[in-house]
Design an enzyme around this catalytic site. Structure first.
Site, mmCIF file in Angstrom:
data_model
loop_
_atom_site.group_PDB
_atom_site.id
_atom_site.type_symbol
_atom_site.label_atom_id
_atom_site.label_comp_id
_atom_site.label_asym_id
_atom_site.label_seq_id
_atom_site.Cartn_x
_atom_site.Cartn_y
_atom_site.Cartn_z
ATOM 1 N N ALA A 66 0.870 -1.175 0.000
ATOM 2 C CA ALA A 66 0.000 0.000 0.000
ATOM 3 C C ALA A 66 0.908 1.228 0.000
ATOM 4 C CB ALA A 66 -0.883 -0.023 1.230
ATOM 5 N N GLY A 111 0.553 -4.979 0.872
ATOM 6 C CA GLY A 111 -0.599 -5.019 -0.038
ATOM 7 C C GLY A 111 -0.300 -5.766 -1.333
ATOM 8 N N GLU A 114 -0.804 -9.343 -0.453
ATOM 9 C CA GLU A 114 -2.251 -9.507 -0.264
ATOM 10 C C GLU A 114 -2.966 -9.579 -1.616
ATOM 11 O OE1 GLU A 114 -2.225 -6.112 2.383
ATOM 12 O OE2 GLU A 114 -3.046 -7.340 3.998
ATOM 13 N N GLU A 134 4.422 -4.832 7.298
ATOM 14 C CA GLU A 134 3.698 -3.708 7.907
ATOM 15 C C GLU A 134 4.176 -3.403 9.319
ATOM 16 O OE1 GLU A 134 2.272 -6.249 6.312
ATOM 17 O OE2 GLU A 134 0.789 -5.498 4.891
#
Ligand code: COA
Length: 260
Positions: A66, A111, A114, A134
């Protein structure tokens, strides 16, 4: 457009979608998440598309996570909405009615992993690195990572990846069951193209039945999953493609499936 967040190319029935922010290692900002959501909705609805390949532009990254710069300024409510946006995209990909292959050409972090885990098959270059870093940002996975990693490879590896945040090699990811296949970086395009072509020739309604059955089975008890599988199996007998597949086998010729 040079600054479009995605590059989309059709090759016959195969739709190749690339996240196209190579200068930011294809980090997922809100605009890119929204563009991906629209692109996958479009691929789902387009009858010409039988398989989707998702990758990242440039030589270094699939998706490096992200967008940290964007997240830095978010309020708690915006953070939750950002997570829901990402989770919604992952859910859309996971529930697409046609197979999606993640071509992991480099870093798949946060992300990015993911996103790859929401796809149905994952093929990685031997140079790729994957992880859930993260924790190093004072964060936790927010696009489903703690849940999909757990379901893919169990508690020990999930806790290791998420608690330590250290990226692992493609080979280790293969050993843990996170990726299906690892190939030499210069073979990645060819191997993914081969798999996509095989899926594009397969019976689309049966592919969809498999995706549905595995998805439902992953979320319910065995008895209910078996019931669902039988119902889907029976439904296949209503398709022309099932008659074609079985007839072609008996006639010793290759089948031609029509998505009917
Ligand atoms: N969000 C926003 N920008 C990112 C990013 C991310 N997740 N990952 C990389 N970038 C940007 C960098 O800020 C840099 O931009 P700049 O040139 O404008 O400064 C550019 O992409 C190149 O990254 P850089 O860090 O210089 O490349 P590197 O080869 O030295 O390191 C990584 C590569 C992947 C190890 C490193 O970029 C990294 O750790 N990224 C963050 C991974 C992460 O924590 N992801 C989870 C986010 S929830």
């Amino acid at each position: 457009m040079a600054d479009a967040p995605l590059a989309i190319i059709d090759d016959g029935a195969i739709r190749w979608i690339s996240v196209n922010r190579p200068d930011k290692l294809n980090a997922l900002n809100q605009a890119t998440l929204e563009a991906l959501d629209a692109a996958f909705a479009g691929a789902d609805a387009d009858p010409q598309v039988r398989v989707v390949v998702l990758t990242g532009a440039g030589p270094k990254a699939f998706v490096a996570g992200a967008d940290i710069a964007e997240m830095n300024g978010l309020t708690p409510v915006q953070g939750r909405d950002f997570s829901l946006l990402g989770q919604g995209l992952m859910r859309r990909i996971e529930r697409l009615r046609k197979p999606v292959i993640a071509k992991i050409n480099g870093f798949a972090l946060g992300g990015g992993l993911e996103l790859a885990m929401a796809c149905h098959l994952r093929v990685a270059a031997d140079t790729a690195k994957v992880g859930q870093p993260e924790i190093n940002l004072g964060l936790i996975p927010g696009f489903g990572g703690s849940q999909r990693l757990l379901r893919l490879c169990g508690r020990a590896a999930t806790l290791e990846l998420c608690l330590l945040g250290t990226p692992i090699s493609a080979q280790r990811a293969r050993q843990l069951g996170i990726v299906n296949e690892v190939v030499a970086a210069d073979q990645l395009d060819a191997r993914v193209g081969e798999l996509a072509a095989q899926l594009a020739r397969s019976a689309p309604l049966a592919l969809r039945g498999i995706l549905d059955a595995v998805h439902v089975g992953g979320e319910c008890a065995l008895g209910e999953g078996l019931e669902y599988e039988s119902a889907q199996f029976g439904l296949m007998f209503a398709t022309e493609d099932m008659r074609e597949g079985t007839s072609a086998f008996l006639a010793r010729r290759p089948p031609v499936f029509q998505n009917r």
